[in-house]
Motif scaffolding. Structure first.
Motif, PDB file in Angstrom:
ATOM      1  N   THR A  62      -4.219   7.162  -2.451  1.00 52.08           N
ATOM      2  CA  THR A  62      -4.116   6.669  -3.833  1.00 52.08           C
ATOM      3  C   THR A  62      -4.425   5.179  -3.926  1.00 52.08           C
ATOM      4  N   GLN A  63      -3.919   4.386  -2.980  1.00 54.96           N
ATOM      5  CA  GLN A  63      -4.232   2.958  -3.041  1.00 54.96           C
ATOM      6  C   GLN A  63      -5.705   2.720  -2.761  1.00 54.96           C
ATOM      7  N   LEU A  64      -6.262   3.488  -1.824  1.00 52.60           N
ATOM      8  CA  LEU A  64      -7.691   3.378  -1.555  1.00 52.60           C
ATOM      9  C   LEU A  64      -8.492   3.673  -2.814  1.00 52.60           C
ATOM     10  N   GLU A  65      -8.128   4.729  -3.511  1.00 53.63           N
ATOM     11  CA  GLU A  65      -8.849   5.094  -4.725  1.00 53.63           C
ATOM     12  C   GLU A  65      -8.717   4.018  -5.796  1.00 53.63           C
ATOM     13  N   GLN A  66      -7.532   3.436  -5.923  1.00 54.62           N
ATOM     14  CA  GLN A  66      -7.290   2.459  -6.976  1.00 54.62           C
ATOM     15  C   GLN A  66      -7.927   1.102  -6.684  1.00 54.62           C
ATOM     16  N   LEU A  67      -7.846   0.663  -5.424  1.00 54.59           N
ATOM     17  CA  LEU A  67      -8.293  -0.681  -5.089  1.00 54.59           C
ATOM     18  C   LEU A  67      -9.673  -0.729  -4.443  1.00 54.59           C
ATOM     19  N   GLY A  68     -10.133   0.405  -3.906  1.00 52.97           N
ATOM     20  CA  GLY A  68     -11.457   0.439  -3.298  1.00 52.97           C
ATOM     21  C   GLY A  68     -11.560  -0.358  -2.016  1.00 52.97           C
ATOM     22  N   THR A  69     -10.454  -0.430  -1.264  1.00 48.66           N
ATOM     23  CA  THR A  69     -10.474  -1.149   0.005  1.00 48.66           C
ATOM     24  C   THR A  69      -9.634  -0.408   1.045  1.00 48.66           C
ATOM     25  N   ILE A  70      -9.957  -0.653   2.330  1.00 48.35           N
ATOM     26  CA  ILE A  70      -9.092  -0.223   3.431  1.00 48.35           C
ATOM     27  C   ILE A  70      -8.515  -1.466   4.089  1.00 48.35           C
ATOM     28  N   GLU A  71      -7.263  -1.342   4.541  1.00 45.50           N
ATOM     29  CA  GLU A  71      -6.563  -2.451   5.174  1.00 45.50           C
ATOM     30  C   GLU A  71      -6.316  -2.210   6.662  1.00 45.50           C
ATOM     31  N   THR A  72      -6.602  -1.011   7.133  1.00 43.74           N
ATOM     32  CA  THR A  72      -6.329  -0.647   8.522  1.00 43.74           C
ATOM     33  C   THR A  72      -7.498   0.154   9.083  1.00 43.74           C
ATOM     34  N   PRO A  73      -7.528   0.344  10.396  1.00 43.29           N
ATOM     35  CA  PRO A  73      -8.449   1.342  10.949  1.00 43.29           C
ATOM     36  C   PRO A  73      -8.173   2.712  10.328  1.00 43.29           C
ATOM     37  N   VAL A  74      -9.104   3.645  10.540  1.00 38.75           N
ATOM     38  CA  VAL A  74      -8.941   5.018  10.075  1.00 38.75           C
ATOM     39  C   VAL A  74      -8.525   5.866  11.272  1.00 38.75           C
ATOM     40  N   VAL A  75      -7.378   6.537  11.149  1.00 37.56           N
ATOM     41  CA  VAL A  75      -6.875   7.398  12.215  1.00 37.56           C
ATOM     42  C   VAL A  75      -6.950   8.850  11.762  1.00 37.56           C
ATOM     43  N   LEU A  76      -7.419   9.726  12.636  1.00 35.61           N
ATOM     44  CA  LEU A  76      -7.487  11.158  12.382  1.00 35.61           C
ATOM     45  C   LEU A  76      -6.600  11.879  13.387  1.00 35.61           C
ATOM     46  N   ARG A  92       4.344  -7.872   4.283  1.00 36.23           N
ATOM     47  CA  ARG A  92       5.437  -7.052   3.774  1.00 36.23           C
ATOM     48  C   ARG A  92       4.959  -5.735   3.168  1.00 36.23           C
ATOM     49  N   SER A  93       3.641  -5.558   3.067  1.00 37.53           N
ATOM     50  CA  SER A  93       3.103  -4.317   2.509  1.00 37.53           C
ATOM     51  C   SER A  93       1.787  -4.007   3.200  1.00 37.53           C
ATOM     52  N   LEU A  94       1.566  -2.735   3.488  1.00 38.12           N
ATOM     53  CA  LEU A  94       0.366  -2.324   4.205  1.00 38.12           C
ATOM     54  C   LEU A  94       0.060  -0.872   3.860  1.00 38.12           C
ATOM     55  N   ASN A  95      -1.218  -0.540   3.728  1.00 40.31           N
ATOM     56  CA  ASN A  95      -1.622   0.817   3.366  1.00 40.31           C
ATOM     57  C   ASN A  95      -2.332   1.476   4.548  1.00 40.31           C
ATOM     58  N   PRO A  96      -1.600   2.202   5.416  1.00 39.54           N
ATOM     59  CA  PRO A  96      -2.247   2.873   6.554  1.00 39.54           C
ATOM     60  C   PRO A  96      -3.094   4.039   6.063  1.00 39.54           C
ATOM     61  N   LEU A  97      -4.214   4.279   6.721  1.00 34.84           N
ATOM     62  CA  LEU A  97      -5.129   5.342   6.311  1.00 34.84           C
ATOM     63  C   LEU A  97      -5.238   6.360   7.439  1.00 34.84           C
ATOM     64  N   VAL A  98      -4.681   7.555   7.197  1.00 37.40           N
ATOM     65  CA  VAL A  98      -4.658   8.609   8.207  1.00 37.40           C
ATOM     66  C   VAL A  98      -5.140   9.911   7.582  1.00 37.40           C
ATOM     67  N   GLY A  99      -6.185  10.497   8.164  1.00 40.30           N
ATOM     68  CA  GLY A  99      -6.678  11.799   7.744  1.00 40.30           C
ATOM     69  C   GLY A  99      -6.281  12.868   8.739  1.00 40.30           C
ATOM     70  N   GLU A 100      -6.435  14.123   8.323  1.00 43.41           N
ATOM     71  CA  GLU A 100      -5.975  15.226   9.176  1.00 43.41           C
ATOM     72  C   GLU A 100      -6.736  16.502   8.896  1.00 43.41           C
ATOM     73  N   THR A 101      -6.706  17.388   9.887  1.00 40.14           N
ATOM     74  CA  THR A 101      -7.048  18.792   9.664  1.00 40.14           C
ATOM     75  C   THR A 101      -6.027  19.630  10.428  1.00 40.14           C
ATOM     76  N   ASN A 102      -5.959  20.919  10.092  1.00 40.91           N
ATOM     77  CA  ASN A 102      -4.919  21.787  10.637  1.00 40.91           C
ATOM     78  C   ASN A 102      -5.421  22.497  11.890  1.00 40.91           C
ATOM     79  N   ASP A 103      -4.861  22.106  13.054  1.00 39.32           N
ATOM     80  CA  ASP A 103      -5.257  22.739  14.315  1.00 39.32           C
ATOM     81  C   ASP A 103      -4.226  23.766  14.783  1.00 39.32           C
ATOM     82  N   GLY A 104      -3.490  24.357  13.817  1.00 40.92           N
ATOM     83  CA  GLY A 104      -2.362  25.214  14.142  1.00 40.92           C
ATOM     84  C   GLY A 104      -2.697  26.577  14.717  1.00 40.92           C
ATOM     85  N   TYR A 105      -3.972  26.934  14.807  1.00 40.39           N
ATOM     86  CA  TYR A 105      -4.326  28.192  15.465  1.00 40.39           C
ATOM     87  C   TYR A 105      -4.381  28.018  16.979  1.00 40.39           C
ATOM     88  N   LEU A 106      -4.979  26.938  17.414  1.00 39.27           N
ATOM     89  CA  LEU A 106      -5.129  26.710  18.845  1.00 39.27           C
ATOM     90  C   LEU A 106      -4.006  25.859  19.435  1.00 39.27           C
TER      91      LEU A 106
END
Length: 372
Positions: A88-102, A129-143
């Motif tokens: 949501t912060q990415l969408e609103q501000l159009g910036t990233i503040e951290t690396p992208v973790v998957l 005092r404020s930071l927006n971490p960016l973490v994406g995911e997919t579901n690996d729950g079968y394997l």
């Protein structure tokens, strides 16, 4: 933690599959964008765990001379059945503040906390005092035993601290260790393109975490798992049917699944233009056969490392070459994520690697690959 399975199988180009006619960077990876590094932490423990972390690290972020606290970034949500931390912060501000973790779905929240730990420990961040971490995911729950939530802070920090430039490991590594895609074993894939834009050579790089359903399509030729493997696909990507109330067991409806796509470029773009680039990244999933199912979390992120002193943003009517480069790089990265992955016996079943000989034979029969 084991190094098996590996992602050492040939990728598209080694098999003679070339996407488009634009040149790649020297590593044919997202790291061809100067100042972008990638790190993996991979967990393979018997049949129970196949999971991990992949970190995309822009060196421009940080404190000190020449560093910035944020980079312009665009987000496009093809389908929002996902847990993209920081969206949501990415969408609103159009910036990233951290690396992208998957990582894996149920480990995304621990990964976000670890990412905050990593950034707050950087020199110059003592008063943040404020930071927006960016973490994406997919579901690996079968394997993998996703409910175990095996990803720890140490795993995330290892991926971040171990990130390097140059060639990037692909297939069953990092956040792609336990994923499935297009009827086969999925994984991590990457590619890059160089293109002339408004009189300058620009680089576009893509990295994907593939875990989505559909029929693998290579050079326009369908490669159904039932045909190439000689048996119906053992599983679909993502959470199982019993985990989605709307999908009855045995219905044949594709189950929930996802794809995370990270695009980096050195072209001078603002967040609005980067969102247009991210949109094309998700569109490229259609080229490789995605069915864009109800339960899929399909996200495209696009950020730029361009020097903020370069205030001459590319006009919209100059973006077509970047769009083409993005589509080609993402398509090849998606193919690489599947073609480099190996057969994996997991927590609840098996996902098979694509049989290369059968794939090449079908391509030649269709006239999509020169005969030998």
């Amino acid at each position: 933690m084991s190094a098996r399975p590996t992602g050492a199988r040939p990728g598209p180009r080694e098999l003679g599959v070339v996407v488009g006619d634009l040149p790649t960077g020297p590593a044919n990876a997202i790291t061809d964008v100067a100042g972008v590094r990638v790190g993996h932490t991979t967990l393979h423990e018997g049949e129970r765990l196949h999971t991990g972390v992949t970190a995309v690290v822009p060196d421009a972020l940080g404190a000190g001379p020449g560093r910035r606290r944020s980079l312009p970034c665009g987000l496009f949500v093809g389908n929002g059945f996902g847990k993209l931390v920081g969206a949501t912060q990415l969408e609103q501000l159009g910036t990233i503040e951290t690396p992208v973790v998957l990582t894996a779905t149920l480990s995304a929240f621990r990964a976000a906390d670890a990412l905050v730990t990593h950034v707050l420990a950087l020199p110059g961040y003592e008063e943040v005092r404020s930071l927006n971490p960016l973490v994406g995911e997919t579901n690996d729950g079968y394997l993998s035993d996703i409910r175990a939530r095996p990803i720890t802070e140490d795993h995330v920090l290892a991926a971040l601290d171990g990130a390097t430039a140059g060639p990037v490991a692909q297939g069953c590594v990092g956040a792609g260790a336990g994923t499935s895609a297009l009827g086969y074993k999925g994984g991590i894939g990457t590619s890059s393109r160089r293109v002339e834009v408004a009189g300058a050579t620009r680089t576009v790089g893509a990295l994907v975490q593939s875990n989505f359903s559909g029929t693998l399509t290579v050079q326009g030729v369908p490669m159904p798992a039932a045909d190439l493997l000689g048996t119906p696909s053992i599983s679909s990507a993502g959470p199982r049917a019993e985990e989605i109330d709307e999908v009855p067991k045995g219905s044949g409806v594709p189950e929930g699944n996802s794809c995370m796509i990270v695009v980096a470029t050195d072209a001078p773009l603002d967040a609005r233009r980067l969102e247009r680039v991210a949109r094309r990244a998700v569109f490229a999933m259609g080229r490789v056969g995605s069915d864009f199912s109800h339960g899929s979390g399909d996200y495209g992120l696009a950020f730029t490392t361009a020097d903020p002193a370069d205030r001459l943003l590319l006009p919209d009517d100059a973006l077509n070459p970047l769009f083409a480069a993005t589509m080609d790089a993402v398509e090849e990265a998606l193919l690489a994520s599947v073609l480099t992955a190996v057969t994996t016996v997991g927590h609840r079943g098996t996902e098979h690697g694509v049989p290369h000989d059968a794939l090449l034979a079908r391509l030649r029969a269709a006239g999509a690959l020169p005969g030998r």
